[in-house]
Write a protein that holds these residues in place. Structure first.
Motif, PDB file in Angstrom:
ATOM      1  N   ILE A 204       9.480  22.384 -40.657  1.00 32.37           N
ATOM      2  CA  ILE A 204      10.838  21.839 -40.606  1.00 32.37           C
ATOM      3  C   ILE A 204      10.737  20.315 -40.634  1.00 32.37           C
ATOM      4  CG2 ILE A 204      12.999  21.766 -39.330  1.00 32.37           C
ATOM      5  CD1 ILE A 204      12.226  24.403 -38.038  1.00 32.37           C
ATOM      6  N   GLY A 205      11.112  19.738 -41.755  1.00 35.31           N
ATOM      7  CA  GLY A 205      11.005  18.298 -41.952  1.00 35.31           C
ATOM      8  C   GLY A 205      10.133  17.978 -43.146  1.00 35.31           C
ATOM      9  N   ASN A 206      10.661  17.193 -44.093  1.00 33.36           N
ATOM     10  CA  ASN A 206       9.898  16.877 -45.313  1.00 33.36           C
ATOM     11  C   ASN A 206       9.583  15.389 -45.433  1.00 33.36           C
ATOM     12  OD1 ASN A 206      12.402  15.857 -45.952  1.00 33.36           O
ATOM     13  ND2 ASN A 206      12.618  16.970 -47.893  1.00 33.36           N
ATOM     14  N   GLY A 207       9.423  14.722 -44.298  1.00 35.09           N
ATOM     15  CA  GLY A 207       8.945  13.348 -44.296  1.00 35.09           C
ATOM     16  C   GLY A 207       7.443  13.311 -44.481  1.00 35.09           C
ATOM     17  N   PRO A 208       6.810  12.165 -44.213  1.00 33.91           N
ATOM     18  CA  PRO A 208       5.351  12.068 -44.416  1.00 33.91           C
ATOM     19  C   PRO A 208       4.559  13.077 -43.589  1.00 33.91           C
ATOM     20  CG  PRO A 208       6.246  10.113 -43.290  1.00 33.91           C
ATOM     21  CD  PRO A 208       7.400  10.876 -43.833  1.00 33.91           C
ATOM     22  N   SER A 209       5.060  13.465 -42.399  1.00 30.26           N
ATOM     23  CA  SER A 209       4.349  14.477 -41.595  1.00 30.26           C
ATOM     24  C   SER A 209       4.298  15.804 -42.339  1.00 30.26           C
ATOM     25  CB  SER A 209       5.052  14.677 -40.248  1.00 30.26           C
ATOM     26  OG  SER A 209       4.994  13.529 -39.449  1.00 30.26           O
ATOM     27  N   GLY A 210       5.468  16.285 -42.772  1.00 27.48           N
ATOM     28  CA  GLY A 210       5.522  17.554 -43.475  1.00 27.48           C
ATOM     29  C   GLY A 210       4.792  17.530 -44.799  1.00 27.48           C
ATOM     30  N   ILE A 211       4.863  16.404 -45.506  1.00 26.30           N
ATOM     31  CA  ILE A 211       4.180  16.288 -46.801  1.00 26.30           C
ATOM     32  C   ILE A 211       2.674  16.373 -46.616  1.00 26.30           C
ATOM     33  CG2 ILE A 211       3.757  14.775 -48.765  1.00 26.30           C
ATOM     34  CD1 ILE A 211       6.550  13.616 -48.356  1.00 26.30           C
ATOM     35  N   CYS A 212       2.154  15.638 -45.635  1.00 28.73           N
ATOM     36  CA  CYS A 212       0.711  15.629 -45.408  1.00 28.73           C
ATOM     37  C   CYS A 212       0.205  17.008 -44.990  1.00 28.73           C
ATOM     38  CB  CYS A 212       0.362  14.585 -44.343  1.00 28.73           C
ATOM     39  SG  CYS A 212      -1.410  14.292 -44.150  1.00 28.73           S
ATOM     40  N   LEU A 213       0.960  17.699 -44.138  1.00 26.03           N
ATOM     41  CA  LEU A 213       0.547  19.041 -43.737  1.00 26.03           C
ATOM     42  C   LEU A 213       0.580  20.000 -44.917  1.00 26.03           C
ATOM     43  CD1 LEU A 213      -0.314  21.070 -41.649  1.00 26.03           C
ATOM     44  CD2 LEU A 213       2.060  21.316 -40.939  1.00 26.03           C
ATOM     45  N   SER A 214       1.588  19.879 -45.772  1.00 25.68           N
ATOM     46  CA  SER A 214       1.656  20.725 -46.959  1.00 25.68           C
ATOM     47  C   SER A 214       0.445  20.498 -47.856  1.00 25.68           C
ATOM     48  CB  SER A 214       2.950  20.445 -47.735  1.00 25.68           C
ATOM     49  OG  SER A 214       3.007  21.225 -48.916  1.00 25.68           O
TER      50      SER A 214
ATOM     51  N   ALA B 198      -5.450  12.000 -34.094  1.00 24.42           N
ATOM     52  CA  ALA B 198      -4.817  10.969 -34.916  1.00 24.42           C
ATOM     53  C   ALA B 198      -5.747   9.779 -35.093  1.00 24.42           C
ATOM     54  CB  ALA B 198      -3.501  10.526 -34.273  1.00 24.42           C
ATOM     55  N   VAL B 199      -6.438   9.385 -34.024  1.00 19.78           N
ATOM     56  CA  VAL B 199      -7.399   8.278 -34.104  1.00 19.78           C
ATOM     57  C   VAL B 199      -8.574   8.661 -35.000  1.00 19.78           C
ATOM     58  CG1 VAL B 199      -8.947   6.797 -32.774  1.00 19.78           C
ATOM     59  CG2 VAL B 199      -6.710   7.409 -31.842  1.00 19.78           C
ATOM     60  N   LEU B 200      -9.051   9.900 -34.871  1.00 21.16           N
ATOM     61  CA  LEU B 200     -10.165  10.371 -35.697  1.00 21.16           C
ATOM     62  C   LEU B 200      -9.812  10.334 -37.172  1.00 21.16           C
ATOM     63  CD1 LEU B 200     -12.869  11.852 -36.202  1.00 21.16           C
ATOM     64  CD2 LEU B 200     -11.627  14.010 -35.820  1.00 21.16           C
TER      65      LEU B 200
ATOM     66  N   ARG C 249       0.235   6.099 -40.314  1.00 22.82           N
ATOM     67  CA  ARG C 249      -1.231   6.133 -40.319  1.00 22.82           C
ATOM     68  C   ARG C 249      -1.767   7.076 -39.246  1.00 22.82           C
ATOM     69  NH1 ARG C 249      -3.646   0.630 -37.648  1.00 22.82           N
ATOM     70  NH2 ARG C 249      -5.526   1.904 -37.758  1.00 22.82           N
ATOM     71  N   PHE C 250      -0.992   7.344 -38.200  1.00 19.73           N
ATOM     72  CA  PHE C 250      -1.456   8.220 -37.126  1.00 19.73           C
ATOM     73  C   PHE C 250      -0.848   9.621 -37.182  1.00 19.73           C
ATOM     74  CE2 PHE C 250      -2.053   3.964 -35.103  1.00 19.73           C
ATOM     75  CZ  PHE C 250      -3.431   3.998 -35.098  1.00 19.73           C
ATOM     76  N   LEU C 251       0.347   9.759 -37.701  1.00 21.71           N
ATOM     77  CA  LEU C 251       0.948  11.101 -37.726  1.00 21.71           C
ATOM     78  C   LEU C 251       0.184  12.051 -38.646  1.00 21.71           C
ATOM     79  CD1 LEU C 251       2.647  11.367 -40.622  1.00 21.71           C
ATOM     80  CD2 LEU C 251       4.322  10.016 -39.357  1.00 21.71           C
ATOM     81  N   LYS C 252      -0.617  11.498 -39.543  1.00 24.42           N
ATOM     82  CA  LYS C 252      -1.424  12.348 -40.423  1.00 24.42           C
ATOM     83  C   LYS C 252      -2.443  13.172 -39.637  1.00 24.42           C
ATOM     84  CE  LYS C 252      -2.167   8.574 -42.819  1.00 24.42           C
ATOM     85  NZ  LYS C 252      -2.615   7.562 -43.812  1.00 24.42           N
ATOM     86  N   GLY C 253      -2.801  12.700 -38.444  1.00 20.49           N
ATOM     87  CA  GLY C 253      -3.738  13.463 -37.624  1.00 20.49           C
ATOM     88  C   GLY C 253      -3.194  14.825 -37.239  1.00 20.49           C
ATOM     89  N   GLY C 254      -1.875  14.932 -37.094  1.00 24.48           N
ATOM     90  CA  GLY C 254      -1.278  16.219 -36.789  1.00 24.48           C
ATOM     91  C   GLY C 254      -1.546  17.245 -37.872  1.00 24.48           C
ATOM     92  N   ALA C 255      -1.527  16.797 -39.119  1.00 25.60           N
ATOM     93  CA  ALA C 255      -1.808  17.707 -40.236  1.00 25.60           C
ATOM     94  C   ALA C 255      -3.234  18.236 -40.159  1.00 25.60           C
ATOM     95  CB  ALA C 255      -1.570  16.985 -41.566  1.00 25.60           C
ATOM     96  N   LEU C 256      -4.172  17.370 -39.810  1.00 28.81           N
ATOM     97  CA  LEU C 256      -5.567  17.802 -39.685  1.00 28.81           C
ATOM     98  C   LEU C 256      -5.722  18.818 -38.562  1.00 28.81           C
ATOM     99  CD1 LEU C 256      -8.564  17.454 -40.469  1.00 28.81           C
ATOM    100  CD2 LEU C 256      -8.688  15.607 -38.775  1.00 28.81           C
ATOM    101  N   GLY C 257      -5.113  18.533 -37.408  1.00 29.59           N
ATOM    102  CA  GLY C 257      -5.246  19.446 -36.276  1.00 29.59           C
ATOM    103  C   GLY C 257      -4.599  20.795 -36.524  1.00 29.59           C
ATOM    104  N   ILE C 258      -3.390  20.799 -37.093  1.00 26.14           N
ATOM    105  CA  ILE C 258      -2.676  22.058 -37.332  1.00 26.14           C
ATOM    106  C   ILE C 258      -3.371  22.884 -38.410  1.00 26.14           C
ATOM    107  CG2 ILE C 258      -0.505  23.058 -38.150  1.00 26.14           C
ATOM    108  CD1 ILE C 258       0.900  20.604 -36.905  1.00 26.14           C
TER     109      ILE C 258
END
Length: 553
Positions: free
Chosen positions: A22-32, A86-88, A530-539
């Protein structure tokens, strides 16, 4: 945001999807991007300035980062995010960025179908999220290269465009980059635009089956499909109550994770159906898709996992004072830009614009008004020399415009005086800009006067032409139980990216209060791309490990 009546949300068609974002900003795009099979490996030709981290990475250099022990890799890392993954991920993509270096990423990305997890990304507008709604004259806080997502260099998509100071970007450039990113990486089939989610409920398998039995169930491409009347309406773009766009996206999602008989020889046996069939519960996601002419087509689908990637800018924070709903009081910098550019009723000779707040959005409003010659009154609760002001954390060389605002906040302050009811005719007001440190707003009056109180208790009534209350924002999680409060660190308070983020497992980003529900981005305190992309890696890593474990069983 428009809403449909609850009864109209009951659609005639429902599917089960492994993951709904739910959400198509940079967080959702990176996870996709990661769920689509793009897999990060250590680049065999790369080196990392952090020798300890580099040694750990070399220990399993043939293993994707998503399949490694993220907690082990995160040990000892420090950065500007409270979330270790996110730091990693940031240091893998931009090594030593905080020291001013621009080292290349140490990751090599490979598209591997066996790591593909079917999913849908639901967003209110086109991919890019809130970046499409930001004031065009602003500049990003982060450098343009820090705004980029894996696989596509930001500068490559902006060749030939004018460069702004210090390689910062405009919202238009960033929103264009995200929109083009989805196309370049071939992610469009996962995205459904102009969708509004109105309800997310957790259902146990038995409940979900009973719902299907009550409403009638069919099968299409291996996915559950409810059909009430079997009709198709080509005139309004719906099939059995589902928009064609969502229908196609669902079919792509259902088939892309499965092996059909005719494809077995081509793909071999390594690719299996990516599903979480042993889940004890499903999520029912309901909402509608909006089309031109205010046509709303409702939808309902089941998801085995739901990811909250909505950002935190849905609901502006309010003062809660008398008159805040008057027509001259606004809560967005964009409203100021519209008033200045389109209406033409603001200018050097108009009454001043009052800006309330001491953050970067308030500073953006001050800059927007002053660039067009509009006089500004600027009120904020803190003192001008308060060490907590954001301006003290920004380097002057990178953010000269914000330091100009801060200089005015300090040097153009309204003097403390026992005289009450000063108006704009007072000689104490500066002609272009006057700040009111340690002032709080008491009310807005219908005659366009604002009543404020200073630290000395003196009341002042100031005539204004427009008010911008810019004191932060909150995520709008109305579609969740208790508006999502039960997910926060403090379940008695609303979710807030600063004061009360969603409580997650720091390495999987799964909500501690709700298995199968994940959160990323500003909802967990990561406000910078630059940090919210870490959520995509973890999920992605969490979901891939669960599929692998299920396949072994």
């Amino acid at each position: 945001m428009p809403l449909l009546e609850e009864s109209s949300l009951l659609t005639e068609c429902a599917r089960t999807v492994p993951v709904v974002i739910i959400g198509n900003g940079p967080s959702g795009i990176c996870l996709s991007y990661l769920l689509s099979g793009y897999t990060p490996y250590l680049d065999p030709m790369a080196g990392h300035p952090n020798t300890i981290l580099f040694r750990k990475l070399q220990e399993a250099k043939q293993v994707p980062i998503t399949e490694q022990d993220l907690e082990y890799l995160c040990e000892g890392l420090e950065g500007r995010s409270e979330n270790p993954v996110a730091v990693l991920f940031d240091t893998l993509l931009h090594p030593n960025a905080d020291l001013g270096f621009e080292f290349p990423s140490v990751l090599q990305w490979r598209l591997e179908k066996k790591h593909h997890i079917p999913h849908l990304v639901l967003g209110k507008a086109s991919p890019g999220g809130a970046w499409h709604a930001m004031e065009g004259s602003m500049l990003t806080i982060s450098l343009g290269i820090w705004m980029e997502l894996p696989g596509v260099n930001y500068r490559d998509l902006n060749l030939g465009k004018r460069r702004v100071s210090n390689d910062r970007a405009t919202p238009e450039e960033i929103s264009s980059y995200y929109k083009n990113y989805v196309k370049i990486m071939g992610l469009q089939k996962n995205f459904v635009d102009n969708t509004y989610v109105t309800s997310v409920q957790k259902l146990h398998r038995s409940h979900e089956k009973s719902l299907r039995n009550e409403k009638g169930t069919g099968q299409m491409n291996g996915c559950d499909y409810r059909n009430k009347n079997g009709t198709e309406n080509g005139q309004n773009g719906t099939i059995n109550g589902f928009s064609n766009e969502i229908q196609n996206a669902m079919e792509n999602t259902c088939t892309s994770g499965e092996i059909r008989e005719k494809d077995k020889d081509k793909r071999g046996k390594e690719e299996v159906k990516q599903s979480f069939g042993n889940s004890k519960a499903l999520w029912e996601v309901r909402g509608y898709q909006q089309f031109k002419g205010d046509t709303n087509v409702p939808f309902s689908l089941f998801a085995e996992n739901v990811v909250l990637a909505t950002g935190a800018s849905d609901s502006p924070a309010r003062l809660g004072v008398e008159g805040e709903d008057l027509p001259y009081v606004f809560h967005s910098v964009r409203d100021l830009g519209v008033a200045v550019s389109c209406h033409g009723n603001l200018g050097p000779s108009s009454d001043p614009v009052l800006v309330v707040g001491a953050g970067l959005s308030a500073a953006d409003a001050v800059l927007c008004a002053r660039n067009r010659g509009v006089p500004v009154l600027h009120a904020f609760r803190k003192s001008a020399d308060d060490p907590g002001l954001i301006f003290k954390q920004l380097p002057k060389t990178l953010y000269p415009e914000y330091h100009r605002v801060y200089h005015m906040m300090c040097s153009h302050a309204y003097p403390s005086s026992p005289v009450a009811n000063n108006t704009t005719t007072s000689p104490s007001l500066f002609p272009d800009y006057t700040s009111f440190p340690e002032h709080c707003v008491l009310s807005f009056q219908p005659d366009m006067h604002c009543v404020m109180r200073g630290s000395n208790g003196v009341l002042r009534a100031l005539k204004v032409s427009m008010v911008l209350v810019l004191i932060g924002s909150y995520p709008d999680l109305f579609f969740l139980k208790d508006q999502g409060r039960y997910l926060g660190l403090d379940s008695s308070r609303p979710i807030s990216c600063k004061q009360n983020p969603i409580d997650i497992n720091p390495y999987t980003f799964e909500c501690n209060a709700e298995p199968g529900l994940f959160a990323m981005g500003p909802l967990i305190g990561d406000n910078f791309v630059r940090f919210l992309k870490g959520g995509a890696l973890g999920i992605a890593g969490c979901l891939l490990r669960r599929i692998k474990q299920m396949n072994k069983k």
